[in-house]
Motif scaffolding. Structure first.
Motif, PDB file in Angstrom:
ATOM      1  N   MET A 135       0.847  -1.172   0.000  1.00 58.76           N
ATOM      2  CA  MET A 135       0.000   0.000   0.000  1.00 58.76           C
ATOM      3  C   MET A 135       0.898   1.242   0.000  1.00 58.76           C
ATOM      4  N   ALA A 136       0.413   2.325  -0.586  1.00 57.32           N
ATOM      5  CA  ALA A 136       1.176   3.571  -0.595  1.00 57.32           C
ATOM      6  C   ALA A 136       0.219   4.755  -0.596  1.00 57.32           C
ATOM      7  N   ASP A 137       0.513   5.720   0.261  1.00 54.80           N
ATOM      8  CA  ASP A 137      -0.248   6.962   0.213  1.00 54.80           C
ATOM      9  C   ASP A 137       0.492   7.938  -0.700  1.00 54.80           C
ATOM     10  N   GLN A 138      -0.082   9.113  -0.891  1.00 52.73           N
ATOM     11  CA  GLN A 138       0.505  10.086  -1.809  1.00 52.73           C
ATOM     12  C   GLN A 138       1.909  10.513  -1.370  1.00 52.73           C
ATOM     13  N   THR A 139       2.122  10.660  -0.074  1.00 52.67           N
ATOM     14  CA  THR A 139       3.432  11.079   0.433  1.00 52.67           C
ATOM     15  C   THR A 139       4.493  10.040   0.119  1.00 52.67           C
ATOM     16  N   LEU A 140       4.168   8.770   0.339  1.00 54.49           N
ATOM     17  CA  LEU A 140       5.126   7.702   0.043  1.00 54.49           C
ATOM     18  C   LEU A 140       5.426   7.649  -1.455  1.00 54.49           C
ATOM     19  N   MET A 141       4.399   7.826  -2.280  1.00 51.67           N
ATOM     20  CA  MET A 141       4.618   7.838  -3.726  1.00 51.67           C
ATOM     21  C   MET A 141       5.561   8.967  -4.135  1.00 51.67           C
ATOM     22  N   LEU A 142       5.417  10.116  -3.502  1.00 46.71           N
ATOM     23  CA  LEU A 142       6.292  11.253  -3.823  1.00 46.71           C
ATOM     24  C   LEU A 142       7.712  11.033  -3.316  1.00 46.71           C
ATOM     25  N   ASN A 143       7.840  10.458  -2.111  1.00 43.05           N
ATOM     26  CA  ASN A 143       9.165  10.301  -1.498  1.00 43.05           C
ATOM     27  C   ASN A 143       9.943   9.099  -2.017  1.00 43.05           C
ATOM     28  N   LYS A 144       9.265   8.010  -2.332  1.00 40.37           N
ATOM     29  CA  LYS A 144       9.949   6.780  -2.744  1.00 40.37           C
ATOM     30  C   LYS A 144       9.728   6.433  -4.209  1.00 40.37           C
ATOM     31  N   GLY A 145       8.711   7.000  -4.822  1.00 40.74           N
ATOM     32  CA  GLY A 145       8.409   6.703  -6.213  1.00 40.74           C
ATOM     33  C   GLY A 145       9.295   7.487  -7.165  1.00 40.74           C
ATOM     34  N   TYR A 146       9.199   7.154  -8.433  1.00 40.51           N
ATOM     35  CA  TYR A 146       9.983   7.856  -9.456  1.00 40.51           C
ATOM     36  C   TYR A 146       9.205   7.850 -10.766  1.00 40.51           C
ATOM     37  N   PRO A 147       9.429   8.875 -11.589  1.00 42.36           N
ATOM     38  CA  PRO A 147       8.707   8.954 -12.864  1.00 42.36           C
ATOM     39  C   PRO A 147       9.278   7.991 -13.898  1.00 42.36           C
ATOM     40  N   GLN A 148       8.412   7.556 -14.796  1.00 44.19           N
ATOM     41  CA  GLN A 148       8.826   6.721 -15.922  1.00 44.19           C
ATOM     42  C   GLN A 148       8.145   7.249 -17.178  1.00 44.19           C
ATOM     43  N   VAL A 149       8.928   7.412 -18.229  1.00 49.27           N
ATOM     44  CA  VAL A 149       8.407   7.922 -19.498  1.00 49.27           C
ATOM     45  C   VAL A 149       7.775   6.772 -20.275  1.00 49.27           C
ATOM     46  N   ALA A 150       6.656   7.044 -20.898  1.00 44.32           N
ATOM     47  CA  ALA A 150       5.937   6.031 -21.676  1.00 44.32           C
ATOM     48  C   ALA A 150       6.863   5.349 -22.678  1.00 44.32           C
ATOM     49  N   GLY A 151       6.768   4.015 -22.733  1.00 48.52           N
ATOM     50  CA  GLY A 151       7.519   3.234 -23.706  1.00 48.52           C
ATOM     51  C   GLY A 151       8.918   2.840 -23.279  1.00 48.52           C
ATOM     52  N   LEU A 152       9.446   3.444 -22.224  1.00 50.41           N
ATOM     53  CA  LEU A 152      10.785   3.092 -21.754  1.00 50.41           C
ATOM     54  C   LEU A 152      10.696   2.048 -20.652  1.00 50.41           C
ATOM     55  N   ASP A 153      11.726   1.211 -20.538  1.00 53.91           N
ATOM     56  CA  ASP A 153      11.767   0.212 -19.485  1.00 53.91           C
ATOM     57  C   ASP A 153      11.905   0.893 -18.131  1.00 53.91           C
ATOM     58  N   GLY A 154      11.210   0.324 -17.131  1.00 49.07           N
ATOM     59  CA  GLY A 154      11.374   0.790 -15.763  1.00 49.07           C
ATOM     60  C   GLY A 154      12.664   0.234 -15.179  1.00 49.07           C
ATOM     61  N   PHE A 155      12.901   0.509 -13.923  1.00 41.34           N
ATOM     62  CA  PHE A 155      14.118   0.070 -13.257  1.00 41.34           C
ATOM     63  C   PHE A 155      13.937  -1.241 -12.503  1.00 41.34           C
ATOM     64  N   ALA A 157      12.872  -5.252 -11.510  1.00 37.84           N
ATOM     65  CA  ALA A 157      13.272  -6.553 -12.038  1.00 37.84           C
ATOM     66  C   ALA A 157      12.213  -7.177 -12.934  1.00 37.84           C
ATOM     67  N   ASP A 158      10.992  -6.629 -12.923  1.00 40.15           N
ATOM     68  CA  ASP A 158       9.926  -7.216 -13.735  1.00 40.15           C
ATOM     69  C   ASP A 158       9.882  -6.664 -15.152  1.00 40.15           C
ATOM     70  N   GLY A 159      10.836  -5.797 -15.515  1.00 37.22           N
ATOM     71  CA  GLY A 159      10.876  -5.281 -16.877  1.00 37.22           C
ATOM     72  C   GLY A 159       9.662  -4.468 -17.244  1.00 37.22           C
ATOM     73  N   ASN A 160       9.123  -3.731 -16.285  1.00 40.46           N
ATOM     74  CA  ASN A 160       7.920  -2.935 -16.457  1.00 40.46           C
ATOM     75  C   ASN A 160       8.107  -1.916 -17.582  1.00 40.46           C
ATOM     76  N   LYS A 161       7.160  -1.877 -18.502  1.00 41.31           N
ATOM     77  CA  LYS A 161       7.170  -0.876 -19.565  1.00 41.31           C
ATOM     78  C   LYS A 161       5.789  -0.234 -19.585  1.00 41.31           C
ATOM     79  N   CYS A 162       5.714   1.028 -19.206  1.00 46.49           N
ATOM     80  CA  CYS A 162       4.428   1.721 -19.133  1.00 46.49           C
ATOM     81  C   CYS A 162       3.980   2.185 -20.511  1.00 46.49           C
ATOM     82  N   LYS A 163       2.674   2.114 -20.755  1.00 49.21           N
ATOM     83  CA  LYS A 163       2.088   2.609 -22.005  1.00 49.21           C
ATOM     84  C   LYS A 163       1.901   4.125 -21.960  1.00 49.21           C
ATOM     85  N   PHE A 164       1.852   4.680 -20.732  1.00 48.14           N
ATOM     86  CA  PHE A 164       1.677   6.111 -20.523  1.00 48.14           C
ATOM     87  C   PHE A 164       2.766   6.587 -19.571  1.00 48.14           C
ATOM     88  N   ASP A 165       3.026   7.897 -19.541  1.00 46.43           N
ATOM     89  CA  ASP A 165       3.905   8.422 -18.506  1.00 46.43           C
ATOM     90  C   ASP A 165       3.297   8.034 -17.167  1.00 46.43           C
TER      91      ASP A 165
END
Length: 195
Positions: A135-155, A157-165
């Motif tokens: 679970m994550a609240d907005q504060t945790l998402m801001l402090n621990k999360g990171y942006p990912q640009v659409a179509g690029l691989d995430g960081f 281990a699951d090789g996440n590739k977002c269709k949208f930013d």
């Protein structure tokens, strides 16, 4: 990290299909009805967990959040985020929230679930089980999360590739389900969890 694990049955699939049939197709769902069915399966599993823990809730089915959850005299709002994978969760996998969703939705917590794909073409169900991973609240998402640009691989281990930013967070950085429920005064029996 312990995760709640729910094995799907015909009743779960019927409930998910009825939920999808009862509401209009989300215009942002690039997977169409199949994507909404995956989301509904994640929601059904979360409802099963709340029921097993004796927690009252209301499925409100708005575009802003999915649930009102009642912990004594405190009400929180939550939205379930579901992604299908070929592997069981580990802490280095990512949960994602598309930016267009984050700009619109207003909830206290995002509940991240992961469907395990059934790769047997003769299987009765497309997904074997679901894990509620964190679970994550907005504060945790801001402090621990990171942006990912659409179509690029995430960081992760699951090789996440977002269709949208989107904004991602590792499962290892989320609040684990046991601690989340404990925060609201609910003891989560170990029998409901799997490593």
């Amino acid at each position: 990290m312990p995760y709640f694990r729910h094995v799907f049955d015909a009743e779960d699939y019927a409930a998910a299909e009825a939920r999808v049939d009862s509401k209009p197709l989300n215009k942002h769902s690039y997977l169409g009805p199949e994507g909404q069915k995956k989301g509904a399966l994640g929601e059904i599993a979360f409802e099963r967990l709340l029921g097993r823990l004796g927690i009252e809730f209301k499925y409100v089915n708005t575009t802003v959040f999915d649930y009102e959850i009642y912990f004594g005299d405190r009400t929180i709002t939550a939205d379930v985020k579901t992604k299908a994978r070929n592997y069981l969760l580990n802490p280095t996998f990512e949960g994602s929230i598309p930016d267009y969703v984050a700009a619109h939705q207003q909830y206290d917590y995002a509940i991240f679930t992961s469907l395990l794909n059934n790769n047997d073409p003769n299987a009765e169900f497309d997904h074997v089980l679901v894990q509620i991973g964190g679970m994550a609240d907005q504060t945790l998402m801001l402090n621990k999360g990171y942006p990912q640009v659409a179509g690029l691989d995430g960081f992760g281990a699951d090789g996440n590739k977002c269709k949208f930013d989107c904004h991602n967070i590792y499962f290892g950085d989320m609040v684990d389900p046991v601690d989340w429920f404990k925060h609201f005064g609910v003891r989560c029996p170990p029998t409901l969890l799997a490593p």
